[in-house]
Design an enzyme around this catalytic site. Structure first.
Site, PDB file in Angstrom:
ATOM      1  CB  SER A 152      -0.895  -0.006   1.246  1.00 19.11           C
ATOM      2  OG  SER A 152      -1.510   1.249   1.451  1.00 19.11           O
TER       3      SER A 152
ATOM      4  CE1 TYR B  64      -4.210  -2.133   4.783  1.00 19.39           C
ATOM      5  CE2 TYR B  64      -3.542   0.103   4.211  1.00 19.39           C
ATOM      6  CZ  TYR B  64      -3.932  -1.162   3.827  1.00 19.39           C
ATOM      7  OH  TYR B  64      -4.041  -1.476   2.497  1.00 19.39           O
TER       8      TYR B  64
END
Length: 343
Positions: A127, A152
């Site tokens: 990501s 995350y």
């Protein structure tokens, strides 16, 4: 080619599966169909795939070690596209355990399965969030990413490190893809475009963080899928020019590499909302809020390396991409064109 897609009922997974099936590949999808968002949307995505003779599906959670081992033991996959994960920056503040389980334990099970079954190429979703405290734009794979600002992001950085160790120890070709704000038809309801569209149509205020002073490298899903397919077809290899004295984070002496995959065209959040208003024919009611913990103000992908390696060239501007999303949204939810129109 026989490809395993984890998270096949997800936004990117379902779109990727369709593209691979259309070109003649055999696809096996797995998903745990959790209720992080509306399961009916996941079921609808799967329904589009089940009519293809080359598609099979297993209801399976990647955290289930024995079941994952059985999956890999029973089938030889040429490539794996690992997309299954607990997504969302803000939700990681509410339920960190979900990220530890899916993104760390689950990825470990995928790595073990790919190792033991000698998968030809493991591609996995990282990501843009890994860039964290880095504010130098555009983000480059050659930059340091050791300062995540959300759990995350930390799990995605950990995935990159875990994959590298398997590439080194077991010769497993691994490629990580750092996705930049993917949007488009069949998207996730927890993402901005989906929430903005629902709010404007229903006449509710939409939440705009940091007073709208946000910039994102919004990337249309069709462009993402094109890039992913190009990467799957080109297994990672050791970089013969890698220098141990000056280690490059993007490459390795092992069959491992990292690519940014984005549109490389920054768009201000307020412009994004303006385009959506034009597509819907209605002004949004804005609720201006402060920056949220774990968020970053701006993202922008340098995709030079991916273009050089695969020929990847995103070509969907937000004006076109948002229009396609709105058309899909109206069709999927059976909303007439008069709904959300200016009055």
């Amino acid at each position: 080619m026989h490809v395993l897609i984890t998270g096949a009922a997800g936004f990117i997974g379902a779109n990727l599966a369709m593209r691979l099936l259309e070109r003649g590949d055999t696809v096996h999808g797995i998903d745990n169909m959790n209720d992080y968002y509306d399961v009916r949307l996941k079921q609808a995505r799967l329904a589009r795939l089940t009519g293809h003779a080359g598609f099979t599906f297993s209801l399976l959670d990647i955290v289930e070690r024995a079941a994952m081992a059985d999956l890999f033991a029973g089938t030889r996959f040429d490539a794996v596209m690992h997309l299954a994960a607990q997504a969302g920056v803000r939700y990681s503040l509410e339920n960190p355990a979900a990220y530890i389980d899916a993104n760390l334990v689950g990825f470990g099970n995928v790595l073990e399965g790919a190792r033991h079954s000698r998968v030809g190429h493991l591609v996995f979703a990282s990501s843009s969030s890994v860039y964290g405290g880095n504010t130098r734009l555009p983000f480059s794979e050659h930059d340091n990413v050791d300062h995540p600002v959300s759990l995350y992001a930390a799990t995605k950085k950990a995935n990159e490190l875990m994959a590298h160790s398997y590439a080194h120890l077991f010769g497993l070709p691994c490629t990580g893809l750092r996705f930049f704000t993917v949007y488009g038809p069949w998207g996730r309801p927890d993402m901005a475009l989906f929430k903005f569209t629902a709010g404007i149509i229903e006449g509710r205020p939409i939440e705009v963080y940091n007073g709208g002073n946000m910039v994102r490298d919004f990337t249309f899903v069709d462009d993402i899928v094109d890039g992913v397919v190009r990467v799957i077809d080109r297994p990672a290899a050791a970089d013969p020019h890698w220098n141990t004295d000056v280690p490059d984070p993007a490459a390795s002496f092992a069959p491992y590499r990292i690519f940014n995959i984005g549109n490389s065209q920054p768009v201000n959040l307020m412009r994004y909302i303006e385009v959506l208003e034009q597509c819907l024919g209605r002004k949004a009611r804005l609720e201006m809020l402060p920056m949220q913990p774990g968020d970053v103000q701006a993202t922008l992908a340098d995709v030079t390396e991916l273009t050089r390696a695969t020929g990847f060239r995103p070509n969907t501007p937000v004006e076109q991409g948002i229009a396609k999303f709105v058309a899909w949204y109206r069709d999927y939810y059976r909303i007439g064109h008069d709904a959300g129109a200016l009055t």
